[in-house]
Write a protein that holds these residues in place. Structure first.
Motif, PDB file in Angstrom:
ATOM      1  N   LEU A  83       0.820  -1.207   0.000  1.00 38.45           N
ATOM      2  CA  LEU A  83       0.000   0.000   0.000  1.00 38.45           C
ATOM      3  C   LEU A  83       0.858   1.262   0.000  1.00 38.45           C
ATOM      4  O   LEU A  83       0.566   2.216  -0.717  1.00 38.45           O
TER       5      LEU A  83
ATOM      6  N   GLY B 290       1.145   3.015  -3.436  1.00 38.65           N
ATOM      7  CA  GLY B 290       0.447   4.306  -3.422  1.00 38.65           C
ATOM      8  C   GLY B 290       1.396   5.458  -3.713  1.00 38.65           C
ATOM      9  O   GLY B 290       1.056   6.376  -4.474  1.00 38.65           O
TER      10      GLY B 290
ATOM     11  N   PHE C  63       2.116   5.569  -7.364  1.00 34.56           N
ATOM     12  CA  PHE C  63       0.954   6.052  -8.106  1.00 34.56           C
ATOM     13  C   PHE C  63       0.849   7.576  -8.013  1.00 34.56           C
ATOM     14  O   PHE C  63       0.698   8.276  -9.025  1.00 34.56           O
ATOM     15  N   LEU C  64       0.963   8.103  -6.799  1.00 38.17           N
ATOM     16  CA  LEU C  64       0.850   9.554  -6.626  1.00 38.17           C
ATOM     17  C   LEU C  64       1.987  10.280  -7.341  1.00 38.17           C
ATOM     18  O   LEU C  64       1.797  11.345  -7.934  1.00 38.17           O
TER      19      LEU C  64
ATOM     20  N   LEU D 227       1.321  10.276 -11.193  1.00 38.59           N
ATOM     21  CA  LEU D 227       0.315  11.281 -11.542  1.00 38.59           C
ATOM     22  C   LEU D 227       0.889  12.688 -11.441  1.00 38.59           C
ATOM     23  O   LEU D 227       0.753  13.514 -12.344  1.00 38.59           O
ATOM     24  N   GLY D 228       1.563  12.950 -10.318  1.00 40.31           N
ATOM     25  CA  GLY D 228       2.081  14.299 -10.069  1.00 40.31           C
ATOM     26  C   GLY D 228       3.200  14.656 -11.031  1.00 40.31           C
ATOM     27  O   GLY D 228       3.252  15.771 -11.547  1.00 40.31           O
TER      28      GLY D 228
ATOM     29  N   TYR E 180       3.712  13.485 -13.996  1.00 36.58           N
ATOM     30  CA  TYR E 180       3.104  13.678 -15.316  1.00 36.58           C
ATOM     31  C   TYR E 180       2.517  15.085 -15.412  1.00 36.58           C
ATOM     32  O   TYR E 180       2.721  15.794 -16.402  1.00 36.58           O
ATOM     33  N   ALA E 181       1.829  15.502 -14.351  1.00 35.18           N
ATOM     34  CA  ALA E 181       1.233  16.835 -14.353  1.00 35.18           C
ATOM     35  C   ALA E 181       2.313  17.901 -14.462  1.00 35.18           C
ATOM     36  O   ALA E 181       2.197  18.842 -15.253  1.00 35.18           O
TER      37      ALA E 181
ATOM     38  N   LEU F 284       3.197   7.430   1.746  1.00 32.37           N
ATOM     39  CA  LEU F 284       2.608   7.695   0.437  1.00 32.37           C
ATOM     40  C   LEU F 284       3.294   8.828  -0.315  1.00 32.37           C
ATOM     41  O   LEU F 284       3.056   9.020  -1.503  1.00 32.37           O
ATOM     42  N   ILE F 285       4.112   9.594   0.389  1.00 29.54           N
ATOM     43  CA  ILE F 285       4.753  10.724  -0.271  1.00 29.54           C
ATOM     44  C   ILE F 285       6.223  10.434  -0.492  1.00 29.54           C
ATOM     45  O   ILE F 285       6.959  10.123   0.445  1.00 29.54           O
ATOM     46  N   SER F 286       6.632  10.523  -1.739  1.00 28.47           N
ATOM     47  CA  SER F 286       8.041  10.356  -2.068  1.00 28.47           C
ATOM     48  C   SER F 286       8.489  11.528  -2.937  1.00 28.47           C
ATOM     49  O   SER F 286       8.292  11.509  -4.148  1.00 28.47           O
ATOM     50  N   PRO F 287       9.055  12.569  -2.320  1.00 34.14           N
ATOM     51  CA  PRO F 287       9.489  13.721  -3.113  1.00 34.14           C
ATOM     52  C   PRO F 287      10.494  13.314  -4.188  1.00 34.14           C
ATOM     53  O   PRO F 287      10.441  13.794  -5.320  1.00 34.14           O
TER      54      PRO F 287
ATOM     55  N   LEU G 185       8.629  11.850  -7.039  1.00 33.34           N
ATOM     56  CA  LEU G 185       7.971  12.890  -7.829  1.00 33.34           C
ATOM     57  C   LEU G 185       8.976  13.550  -8.770  1.00 33.34           C
ATOM     58  O   LEU G 185       8.709  13.739  -9.954  1.00 33.34           O
TER      59      LEU G 185
ATOM     60  N   PHE H 181      -3.953   9.715 -20.453  1.00 29.72           N
ATOM     61  CA  PHE H 181      -2.965   9.336 -19.443  1.00 29.72           C
ATOM     62  C   PHE H 181      -2.774   7.824 -19.406  1.00 29.72           C
ATOM     63  O   PHE H 181      -1.653   7.318 -19.481  1.00 29.72           O
TER      64      PHE H 181
ATOM     65  N   PHE I  16      12.514   2.152  -5.716  1.00 31.81           N
ATOM     66  CA  PHE I  16      13.088   3.003  -4.676  1.00 31.81           C
ATOM     67  C   PHE I  16      12.093   3.277  -3.544  1.00 31.81           C
ATOM     68  O   PHE I  16      12.478   3.336  -2.377  1.00 31.81           O
TER      69      PHE I  16
END
Lengths: 316, 308
Positions: A115, A119, A122-123, A126-127, A129-130, A182-185, A188, A218, A236
């Protein structure tokens, strides 16, 4: 611009076994050595081997030690086998000791990695790509804030996060470990650079002209092109969550929710507590079992993640 | 769990005219939104909460009271905090150059194409990165043991008595060795990846001009990977300032050498979880975060300016 998929790994020379074979290039007897094909150097290979030894000896020690009984560990030399070959006993005991709590830790770790790392990837995809393919109000500042946040010590965040989560009733539950994962700078950043290179804007335009919505563009156009980058980020973030120690240490009290890292450390400390049983052979064997999946993942997927990383460094 | 609400806003757009990338719209937010939402929850909110906490103090009598910047004043006078900061600074000054130096040399060796079995070197030296800090520390902790570790073996075999790596004098260097072991390969890979994308025509041109290997390295390769060098340095600095796992796991083996205020992070952890001083702990964490950011920013400025 070369496709980022075809950078580092495509020039890949011989597979690992090649080291034992002497001078593999016989067909260049008197050829001038160009910048692309310099002469192989024994001296350089020997010097680099020192770093190789430094990297591998501890792992060899771990593998050898996992074959020893508790007495064997202190009786025999570190880098050679003891008389008793106890690897299978150790593995069985690792999984059955204390009602199989190790199995539980392994499953917890898989849950957190599935998870959390899934997750986070995934985030980040998306980020990234944006950031790479859209211009939108606040784009620059979002990135500045995220990069700035990397400098905030993760360990310094853990204490206030603990207090916050504790008010929300999330501590001592798996969520307390999963949500912050869930956050991996870094993920990103990597995805941003990778998407910039890997997705031709014209392709997106073509999809739009054909009437594809943003989501469809996308998933159908961008996602397949991003595959090597996704594998890299996934690996990673997997390492980060599989190896996470501080966050679960802060968040979890109940050993039933421990990941492998916390569990192994608790076994190790058991010897130091009054009345605790020393289980060093299990600590060693459990450690070996803990690192094998990640090492296997890195070895099996190296072609993908190395090309992903190479793309990441284009921007530098 | 992952709510993918965003692109709803973007859907109802009429068949788009031929657009260029620099057209501004809110569509990108649809994709970035989920990241930013979670980011706000696990990064921004805790930072804000931490700042809030640092302005209060919990007393046995009278409960929690607003004390303004008193906690910061206390932190600035706190000898234990400064001692721990001094320790990680020393660590950083010694360990980071050694680690990055080895990583750079190996990356250059790999990139030179002069190694036998290059791929084997690359993947093997990288492998320790996949080992959790906990396992790495436990492993080295066993090996450091003078009784049944490798150090003990060497003592026994050679009839010498090497100093105890876990003694107060040496434990910082021993931690440095563990951290170096864990991250040499990772940094090597960052440098190597950056080196791979340097255009080879540059090397050919240099060769025609008669430049030797060393000259190619100093004049082409190092400038080309400056960005990677700066980023690796910054991450290493942040990592050193955050040092926690290795000392805390070694602590039971080196009780005299490693105290609960050994590093700033260990200190904030101990304040919060052993001492229940959440407010002061938050203050120390913020001070440490600020110091880290200032140092990282200074390195970045310096690294980017040189030679641009």
């Amino acid at each position: 611009m070369t496709s980022p998929v075809a950078t580092a790994s495509d020039r890949s020379a011989p597979p690992p076994s090649d080291t034992s074979r002497p001078a593999p290039r016989l067909r260049t007897p008197r050829r001038r050595h160009s910048a692309d094909r310099p002469r192989r150097s024994v001296l350089l290979t020997v010097l680099t081997s020192l770093v190789l030894l430094y990297s591998l000896v501890p792992l060899v020690w771990l593998a050898v030690s996992a074959t020893k009984t508790q007495e064997g560990l202190s009786r025999s030399a570190g880098l050679w086998f003891d008389g008793d070959f106890a690897l299978w006993d150790n593995i069985t005991e690792t999984f059955t000791y204390d009602d199989g709590v190790f199995t539980r830790w392994l499953l917890n770790t898989l849950l957190y990695v599935g998870l959390g790392a899934g997750g986070a990837t995934f985030l980040a995809v998306l980020g990234g790509y944006a950031l790479a393919k859209f211009d939108f109000p606040g784009r620059r500042s979002v990135f500045a804030v995220v990069i700035g946040a990397v400098a905030v010590p993760g360990t310094a965040l853990a204490v206030p996060t603990f207090l916050m989560f504790s008010k929300m009733g999330l501590t001592n539950t798996p969520w307390a470990v999963i949500i912050p994962s869930l956050i991996s700078p870094f993920g990103l950043y990597l995805m941003w650079v990778f998407a910039t290179e890997a997705i031709p804007t014209e392709l997106m335009e073509a999809a739009r002209i054909d009437g594809a919505g943003e989501l469809r563009t996308f998933f159908r156009v961008a996602l397949p092109l991003l595959a090597p980058g996704i594998v890299t980020v996934l690996l990673f973030t997997m390492v980060a969550t599989w190896n996470n120690y501080f966050l679960p240490l802060v968040m979890l009290k109940d050993p039933d929710w421990y990941p492998l890292t916390l569990g192994l450390n608790s076994w190790n400390q058991q010897a130091a507590t009054a009345g605790g049983e020393a289980v060093f052979n299990l600590v060693v064997t459990g450690s070996l079992i803990t690192i094998l999946p990640l090492i296997a993942a890195f070895l099996l997927l190296q072609k993908y993640w190395q090309s992903g990383l190479a793309a990441g460094s284009v921007k530098e | 769990m992952t709510t993918l609400q965003p692109p709803a806003a973007a859907e109802p757009r009429p068949a788009p005219p031929p657009v260029r990338r620099d057209r501004r719209s809110w569509t990108g937010w649809g994709f970035l939104g989920p990241f930013v939402a979670v980011f706000a929850l696990v990064f921004l909110a805790p930072i804000a909460y931490s700042v809030y906490l640092s302005l209060f103090r919990e007393q046995l009598i009278g409960g929690t009271t607003f004390v303004g910047l008193d906690n910061y004043a206390e932190a600035l006078k706190d000898d234990r905090f400064w001692a721990s900061l001094g320790r990680v600074s020393l660590f950083l000054a010694v360990q980071v150059p050694i680690m990055l130096g080895i990583a750079l040399l190996v990356a250059l060796a790999l990139d030179s194409g002069r190694l036998y079995g290059r791929d084997f070197f690359r993947i093997s030296i990288f492998l320790p990165y996949a080992v959790p800090a906990v396992v790495a520390t436990l492993m080295w902790g066993f090996m450091y043991g003078t009784r049944f570790g490798l150090v003990g073996d060497i003592n026994g075999a050679l009839g010498v008595s090497l100093p105890d790596p876990l003694s107060p004098d040496l434990v910082l260097a021993s931690i440095g060795n563990i951290v170096t072991w864990e991250f040499v390969g990772y940094n090597m890979l960052i440098f190597y990846s950056a080196l791979r994308v340097v255009p080879h025509s540059l090397y050919e041109a240099a060769q025609i001009d008669g430049a030797g290997q060393i000259r190619v390295i100093t004049a082409i390769k190092l400038p080309a990977i400056r960005g990677a060098l700066v980023i690796a340095t910054i991450f290493s600095i942040i990592g050193s300032f955050q040092l926690f796992n290795e000392p805390s796991i070694l602590q039971p083996l080196a009780r005299n050498a490693i105290t609960t205020d050994y590093t700033p992070n260990y200190y904030t952890y101990a304040l919060s979880f052993n001492g229940q001083q959440h407010n002061y702990s938050a203050t120390v964490a913020i001070v440490m975060g600020l110091i880290t950011m200032v140092v990282a920013y200074a390195v970045q400025l310096r690294g980017m300016r040189k030679g641009v």
